[in-house]
Design a protein around this motif. Sequence first.
Motif, PDB file in Angstrom:
ATOM      1  N   GLY A 157       5.429   1.086   4.523  1.00 16.20           N
ATOM      2  CA  GLY A 157       4.056   1.087   4.062  1.00 16.20           C
ATOM      3  C   GLY A 157       3.169   1.938   4.950  1.00 16.20           C
ATOM      4  O   GLY A 157       3.625   2.553   5.926  1.00 16.20           O
ATOM      5  N   PRO A 158       1.871   2.009   4.654  1.00 19.57           N
ATOM      6  CA  PRO A 158       0.941   2.820   5.453  1.00 19.57           C
ATOM      7  C   PRO A 158       0.893   2.344   6.898  1.00 19.57           C
ATOM      8  O   PRO A 158       1.054   1.157   7.173  1.00 19.57           O
ATOM      9  CB  PRO A 158      -0.413   2.600   4.756  1.00 19.57           C
ATOM     10  N   TYR A 159       0.625   3.273   7.805  1.00 18.13           N
ATOM     11  CA  TYR A 159       0.609   2.941   9.224  1.00 18.13           C
ATOM     12  C   TYR A 159      -0.406   1.845   9.530  1.00 18.13           C
ATOM     13  O   TYR A 159      -0.170   0.975  10.367  1.00 18.13           O
ATOM     14  CB  TYR A 159       0.264   4.203  10.019  1.00 18.13           C
ATOM     15  N   GLU A 160      -1.565   1.851   8.833  1.00 19.25           N
ATOM     16  CA  GLU A 160      -2.599   0.857   9.111  1.00 19.25           C
ATOM     17  C   GLU A 160      -2.146  -0.564   8.796  1.00 19.25           C
ATOM     18  O   GLU A 160      -2.716  -1.533   9.294  1.00 19.25           O
ATOM     19  CB  GLU A 160      -3.866   1.176   8.307  1.00 19.25           C
ATOM     20  N   SER A 161      -1.117  -0.712   7.940  1.00 21.94           N
ATOM     21  CA  SER A 161      -0.655  -2.050   7.564  1.00 21.94           C
ATOM     22  C   SER A 161       0.449  -2.567   8.464  1.00 21.94           C
ATOM     23  O   SER A 161       0.904  -3.684   8.286  1.00 21.94           O
ATOM     24  CB  SER A 161      -0.146  -2.034   6.112  1.00 21.94           C
ATOM     25  N   TRP A 162       0.889  -1.758   9.435  1.00 22.64           N
ATOM     26  CA  TRP A 162       1.992  -2.186  10.293  1.00 22.64           C
ATOM     27  C   TRP A 162       1.552  -3.323  11.209  1.00 22.64           C
ATOM     28  O   TRP A 162       0.372  -3.475  11.538  1.00 22.64           O
ATOM     29  CB  TRP A 162       2.505  -1.029  11.144  1.00 22.64           C
ATOM     30  N   ASP A 163       2.534  -4.095  11.660  1.00 23.74           N
ATOM     31  CA  ASP A 163       2.284  -5.190  12.592  1.00 23.74           C
ATOM     32  C   ASP A 163       1.665  -4.639  13.889  1.00 23.74           C
ATOM     33  O   ASP A 163       2.065  -3.572  14.365  1.00 23.74           O
ATOM     34  CB  ASP A 163       3.615  -5.889  12.912  1.00 23.74           C
ATOM     35  N   PRO A 164       0.662  -5.350  14.477  1.00 16.89           N
ATOM     36  CA  PRO A 164       0.018  -4.845  15.713  1.00 16.89           C
ATOM     37  C   PRO A 164       0.995  -4.578  16.846  1.00 16.89           C
ATOM     38  O   PRO A 164       0.822  -3.618  17.596  1.00 16.89           O
ATOM     39  CB  PRO A 164      -0.961  -5.968  16.072  1.00 16.89           C
ATOM     40  N   TRP A 216       5.043   7.637   5.057  1.00 19.99           N
ATOM     41  CA  TRP A 216       5.063   6.201   5.336  1.00 19.99           C
ATOM     42  C   TRP A 216       4.747   5.368   4.099  1.00 19.99           C
ATOM     43  O   TRP A 216       5.376   4.348   3.837  1.00 19.99           O
ATOM     44  CB  TRP A 216       4.081   5.858   6.451  1.00 19.99           C
ATOM     45  N   GLY A 217       3.759   5.766   3.318  1.00 18.58           N
ATOM     46  CA  GLY A 217       3.396   4.989   2.146  1.00 18.58           C
ATOM     47  C   GLY A 217       4.477   4.934   1.092  1.00 18.58           C
ATOM     48  O   GLY A 217       4.486   4.040   0.245  1.00 18.58           O
ATOM     49  N   ASP A 218       5.421   5.892   1.146  1.00 18.12           N
ATOM     50  CA  ASP A 218       6.504   5.912   0.166  1.00 18.12           C
ATOM     51  C   ASP A 218       7.753   5.213   0.671  1.00 18.12           C
ATOM     52  O   ASP A 218       8.787   5.227  -0.007  1.00 18.12           O
ATOM     53  CB  ASP A 218       6.851   7.365  -0.199  1.00 18.12           C
ATOM     54  N   THR A 219       7.691   4.634   1.857  1.00 24.82           N
ATOM     55  CA  THR A 219       8.845   3.940   2.428  1.00 24.82           C
ATOM     56  C   THR A 219       8.576   2.439   2.434  1.00 24.82           C
ATOM     57  O   THR A 219       7.493   1.973   2.110  1.00 24.82           O
ATOM     58  CB  THR A 219       9.119   4.405   3.867  1.00 24.82           C
ATOM     59  N   ALA A 220       9.613   1.687   2.850  1.00 22.42           N
ATOM     60  CA  ALA A 220       9.472   0.235   2.944  1.00 22.42           C
ATOM     61  C   ALA A 220       8.496  -0.171   4.041  1.00 22.42           C
ATOM     62  O   ALA A 220       8.049  -1.321   4.087  1.00 22.42           O
ATOM     63  CB  ALA A 220      10.837  -0.408   3.206  1.00 22.42           C
ATOM     64  N   GLY A 271       0.807  -1.215   0.000  1.00 25.31           N
ATOM     65  CA  GLY A 271       0.000   0.000   0.000  1.00 25.31           C
ATOM     66  C   GLY A 271       0.833   1.255   0.000  1.00 25.31           C
ATOM     67  O   GLY A 271       2.033   1.254   0.195  1.00 25.31           O
ATOM     68  N   HIS A 272       0.171   2.395  -0.180  1.00 29.76           N
ATOM     69  CA  HIS A 272       0.846   3.683  -0.159  1.00 29.76           C
ATOM     70  C   HIS A 272      -0.061   4.680   0.528  1.00 29.76           C
ATOM     71  O   HIS A 272      -1.271   4.610   0.477  1.00 29.76           O
ATOM     72  CB  HIS A 272       1.167   4.175  -1.577  1.00 29.76           C
TER      73      HIS A 272
END
Length: 714
Positions: free
Chosen positions: A53-60, A47-51, A27-28
């Motif tokens: 990804g979007p904050y919502e996709s980060w590990d819990p 965040w979406g332009d980095t490795a 995602g971006h």
Amino acid sequence: MGRAGRLGCAHARNGRASTHAIRPSAGHGGAGHGGAGHGGVAGHPRWGDTALGPYESWDPAVRATVEVVLASPAPMALHLGADLLLLYNDAYADLIGDRHPDAIGRPPTEVFAEVWQRPGVGDVVEQTYRTGVPVLDREIPLPLHSASVALDQPVYTRACSPVRDSHGRVVGVLSVVAETSPATRQLQGLSDFAAALSGTLTLDDVARVALRYAITSFDADRVSFAVDDGGGGTGWRMVRRVRGELVDEADERLPPLWRRGPAGWSAPVVVSARTGQASFIDDGQPLHEIAADRHDQKIRALAAVPLRASVVRGALTVGYRSPHPWSAAERALLASADQLGQATERARRFETQHGTAQLLQRSMLPENLPVLPQLRIAARYDPGVDGNAAGGDFYDAFVLPTGDLGVVLGDVAGHDVQAAARMGQVRAALRALALNDPRPDQVLAGLDRLVGSLGAEAGTYELFVTVTFGVIDVGRKELTLASAGHPAPLVRRCSPTGEPRAEYVDVPSGAPLGVGYRTATRTVAFVPGDTLLLFSDGVVERRRHGLSDGLARLAESVAGAPSGDPRALCAVASAAVPGATEDDVAVLAVEYAVRPAEPTAPSRVRHWMTAQLTEWEVAESVIGAAVLCTSELTTNALLHAGTAARVEVDLSPERLLVSVADSGSRGTVTRARTETLSSRGRGLGLIEELSDAWGTDPTVRGSTVWFEILLPPA
């Protein structure tokens, strides 16, 4: 005072973790705003332009660490991913001056380009990320304010701790910095505390972290942690630690010993939690009214700090046996209990979801396993993914009309309620087929037709069921097996003269049920001393590791187990292959005992204990509870092992202490409620209800389960 009986139980633990970077997201961009003072985390455009990804996709677990950092009053920075991208809180923003806010989301090699390559600056962070080993740097110059290096540059203390995701992999570094002060040790503790809290799941986990942090960082004599029971103000539960308690790595994985109290409990930790007010007593007797023992009575100085959580009420206390004035620095450090509030609320939500999923799962598994003279049976089920979803793994063991034992372990694809429901249908149908015709190949042939029918009814060709079904004939000393696409069973053989060995049964596997199963069986010898192990693929499969490697590790671990005790082998098998698994783990073990168990042992213990306590003039109500608890403990242990054990009774004017010790390896002893659907749930549930305290003491020679009942006034 003691009496020997024939008791025993297995205990085995193992834990490993691997290291890996955050994986790129597809995602971006991001949406929304969060965080404190620096424009938020979720809404940051980079965040979406980095490795990452979007904050919502980060590990819990990473998001939980972010919450801790942003809520902390201490300067904290997160270095995330292989590029160590920066994320920090307001206190850290004040430290780096005009580098903020442009530093957010950028690698430190750019933000601190002038100094990052200097020894002791960037290499420390990179080393922690690479090795997963925390580092504490005392009195080091860190040019944080600007690019220039001033002559009067401040000296800092910096603590770097690894940040791990939900699977235990290192995905970043948490850096806590502050100008050097006498609170250096507390600062290191705060860094470790924040990192440890981010990895907690249950209230037991949170309590362990909170008590360990408080007693080590403040060098306290007594610490306690309390939360409400979550039942609408019906009561509280509190757990404590005192200086001098021997707590090793094994103890840290055991359930904390909670003490329960009423809604109006006057314990200072509960008063602070109920009112939301902190209190600091420099000298006095703050625990005089609620003292449980001499440890409480000796406390003279006590600090109580509420959690400040929105849903869960709780508090933390730190106490000393001598007068202790509470400094401003200590009060500020105790304010870190705010982080406990967030972790406690997450744990309460997890336990609620986890309990629902587990209730559904276990309601479809056998309530009790058979108790047979020569066959000892044990099973273990650990949910995969995040522990909140019901899965499709199942096991069963039941006596056939022929007197033989039928054993089964299978897996219905999926991790949802539908998979669990289909699992229940398959398990019930298999037992019905086996009771009619126990031949394993015929049972699976009938089950194949059922699965095909279920798939046609659901309009799907993706209903995959793998299963192994076997029949143990004690008289013939034979084991007959049939398998449909399931991993081959493992048999641990232990002859009186040779070393134990583990071998996979060469049973034809074929296709899963519903996609063309072909009937085939294999009969092998199964003699006294042998143990059969059925397992799901979650035991041996790991990402980036071949299946053959997992099977080899499992066989090696089972062969090297100290005994063929089924509970021990279930624990050994579950931990045989290192690394986290996203699949469910189910294990069923059956041991052909060399000597039948002695069913009269609990009876002898009951008679001896009743006579001894009556002679000591113990109250009848206490005798009844103590005899019942001891009988349950000895019975549950006897069902699964035959090693020698010792029951000891110790009586003092205040309490009766009973312990049951064995000399073998013992499986994980966990706190259980009376309604828990397991072969050991009733025994531990009764101890929970009838005793005032209970616990376990593992040693190198075995382990001990003990309980304590307070005596009524004379």
